[in-house]
Write an enzyme that holds these catalytic residues in place. Sequence first.
Site, PDB file in Angstrom:
ATOM      1  N   PHE A 128     -24.279  32.288  14.786  1.00 20.08           N
ATOM      2  CA  PHE A 128     -23.988  31.176  15.713  1.00 20.08           C
ATOM      3  C   PHE A 128     -24.524  31.592  17.070  1.00 20.08           C
ATOM      4  O   PHE A 128     -24.038  32.564  17.665  1.00 20.08           O
ATOM      5  CB  PHE A 128     -22.472  31.007  15.740  1.00 20.08           C
ATOM      6  N   LEU A 130     -24.981  30.566  20.713  1.00 24.66           N
ATOM      7  CA  LEU A 130     -24.672  29.688  21.840  1.00 24.66           C
ATOM      8  C   LEU A 130     -24.886  30.417  23.173  1.00 24.66           C
ATOM      9  O   LEU A 130     -25.534  29.909  24.085  1.00 24.66           O
ATOM     10  CB  LEU A 130     -23.208  29.215  21.719  1.00 24.66           C
ATOM     11  N   SER A 131     -24.367  31.643  23.295  1.00 26.27           N
ATOM     12  CA  SER A 131     -24.349  32.346  24.591  1.00 26.27           C
ATOM     13  C   SER A 131     -25.749  32.756  25.047  1.00 26.27           C
ATOM     14  O   SER A 131     -26.628  33.044  24.235  1.00 26.27           O
ATOM     15  CB  SER A 131     -23.474  33.596  24.496  1.00 26.27           C
ATOM     16  N   GLU A 132     -25.893  32.789  26.364  1.00 27.56           N
ATOM     17  CA  GLU A 132     -27.148  33.227  26.994  1.00 27.56           C
ATOM     18  C   GLU A 132     -26.809  34.193  28.120  1.00 27.56           C
ATOM     19  O   GLU A 132     -25.639  34.261  28.542  1.00 27.56           O
ATOM     20  CB  GLU A 132     -27.892  32.007  27.558  1.00 27.56           C
ATOM     21  N   PRO A 133     -27.807  34.887  28.645  1.00 25.41           N
ATOM     22  CA  PRO A 133     -27.508  35.849  29.720  1.00 25.41           C
ATOM     23  C   PRO A 133     -26.776  35.191  30.894  1.00 25.41           C
ATOM     24  O   PRO A 133     -25.892  35.802  31.482  1.00 25.41           O
ATOM     25  CB  PRO A 133     -28.899  36.350  30.133  1.00 25.41           C
ATOM     26  N   TRP A 161     -25.709  38.344  22.924  1.00 25.94           N
ATOM     27  CA  TRP A 161     -24.409  38.635  22.306  1.00 25.94           C
ATOM     28  C   TRP A 161     -24.288  37.963  20.954  1.00 25.94           C
ATOM     29  O   TRP A 161     -23.193  37.518  20.601  1.00 25.94           O
ATOM     30  CB  TRP A 161     -23.244  38.156  23.191  1.00 25.94           C
ATOM     31  N   ARG A 251     -11.396  29.535  16.435  1.00 22.55           N
ATOM     32  CA  ARG A 251     -10.526  30.235  17.392  1.00 22.55           C
ATOM     33  C   ARG A 251      -9.194  30.621  16.752  1.00 22.55           C
ATOM     34  O   ARG A 251      -8.670  31.697  17.019  1.00 22.55           O
ATOM     35  CB  ARG A 251     -10.257  29.346  18.596  1.00 22.55           C
ATOM     36  N   GLU A 372     -15.720  33.876  21.830  1.00 23.51           N
ATOM     37  CA  GLU A 372     -15.248  32.519  21.487  1.00 23.51           C
ATOM     38  C   GLU A 372     -14.332  31.987  22.597  1.00 23.51           C
ATOM     39  O   GLU A 372     -13.348  31.296  22.335  1.00 23.51           O
ATOM     40  CB  GLU A 372     -14.574  32.501  20.114  1.00 23.51           C
TER      41      GLU A 372
END
Length: 404
Positions: A128, A130-133, A161, A251, A372
């Site tokens: 999954f 989603l996250s970016e720097p 991540w 979650r 999350e």
Amino acid sequence: MHRAHLDWPFFDLGHRALAAELRGYAPKLVAGLDHHDVDGTCRRLVATLGRDGWLRYCVPATHGGALPHVDSRALCLLRETLAYHDGLADFAFAMQGLGSGAITLAGTLDQQARYLPRVARGTAIAAFALSEPDAGSDVAALHTTARADGDDYVLDGTKTWISNGGIADFYVVFARTADAPADGSRPTAGISAFIVDAKNPGLSVAERIEVIAPHPLATLRFERCRVPRAALLGAEGDGFKLAMRTLDIFRASVAAAALGFARRALDAAVAHAASRQLFGQPLAALQITQAKLGDMATAIDAAALLTYRAAWLRDVHGARTTAEAAMAKMTATESAQQVIDAAVQMFGGRGVRTGEIVERLYREIRALRIYEGATEVQKLIVARELLAAHRASISPPANEGDTR
Ligand SMILES: Cc1cc2nc3c(=O)[nH]c(=O)nc-3n(C[C@H](O)[C@H](O)[C@H](O)COP(=O)(O)OP(=O)(O)OC[C@H]3O[C@@H](n4cnc5c(N)ncnc54)[C@H](O)[C@@H]3O)c2cc1C
């Protein structure tokens, strides 16, 4: 392993049977796991969990799943039990669910048929992204773009991540297909979701990331990464909602994993306190120790009640559980950290010695308070839901007012 909570009314006979079977299985699954080779161990764990049928709980029955719908209580029982025995085993299971969750929720029949049966069999590893720097808690700051070009989309940007980064067979990737409105009114508008196969040209692993409780983790780079229009997951612009719906489900399962770690720490603390002699008596005979054990057990039950309440609400009432899942996640992860810390303290010097069970748990729990959605974010989610309900209660919809 703890069983008393299985008598709670949140569960049915199927859940109790699942938990009993898993109790016998999990110790065998984790016996002799090699935590130095995290990639190899994760691959083997996914293959074994798939072969033995446990990953079927990550997908619906129409595509090889065990139950008609992905059942939150089954996910939570699985994560709690696997985490009790081994963090990496829990991770391998959980990521198959999180990585494929958006496909279950919004995939076309073709997309579901292509990916979900392989997720369930453990022959494709999911992730999954989603996250970016510069976009973690602040998802709206996401920069990765997906530009429509003929029959394709072209993705450019960086994700970081990303669990299973480097070993995944496919990634569910969130990227901007349009800018958000300049007036700042809807900052998450224009985000869409895509399924990107790991071998797709233009997608590469820019960096592997090492963390205190090792598991496969990476920064991904997308450079003119061309995917067909058929890779779009859900409607264009619906990506943020889809990411949040996926996280609503998972979650509560993060809370369950925290519960498993905390229960393991409490068991270790009780056994240690009963056997360790101090001042001519067992550590457990000292009242300060007893008070601590009382706090730990109570915190665990409170977290378990919130966790299984959230799971039950979603399964039985089909309700949106945004606030309940957030409450469960923040309470279970924060209290597990305290329970584990108390166990480390009770172990004295042994508590921080590499290889001790409580030392491992101390490292395992930490990231769960961050990923999350960090605890601070969960608090904001709960408050937002509360305030929205209040606003709705004081300003009824226009047609309701018209009838007066
Ligand atoms: C082990 C691990 C695995 C991960 N796996 C994945 C994955 O598979 N896929 C994926 O997409 N991402 C993944 N992540 C990323 C994770 O979701 C982000 O790290 C998380 O959302 C926090 O974002 P950030 O690291 O950018 O921290 P930031 O957004 O910079 O936040 C830093 C801290 O600020 C605090 N904070 C946040 N909001 C507020 C606020 N409103 N007010 C005050 N304080 C606030 C919190 O304490 C937070 O931890 C993973 C992270 C870790 C550590």
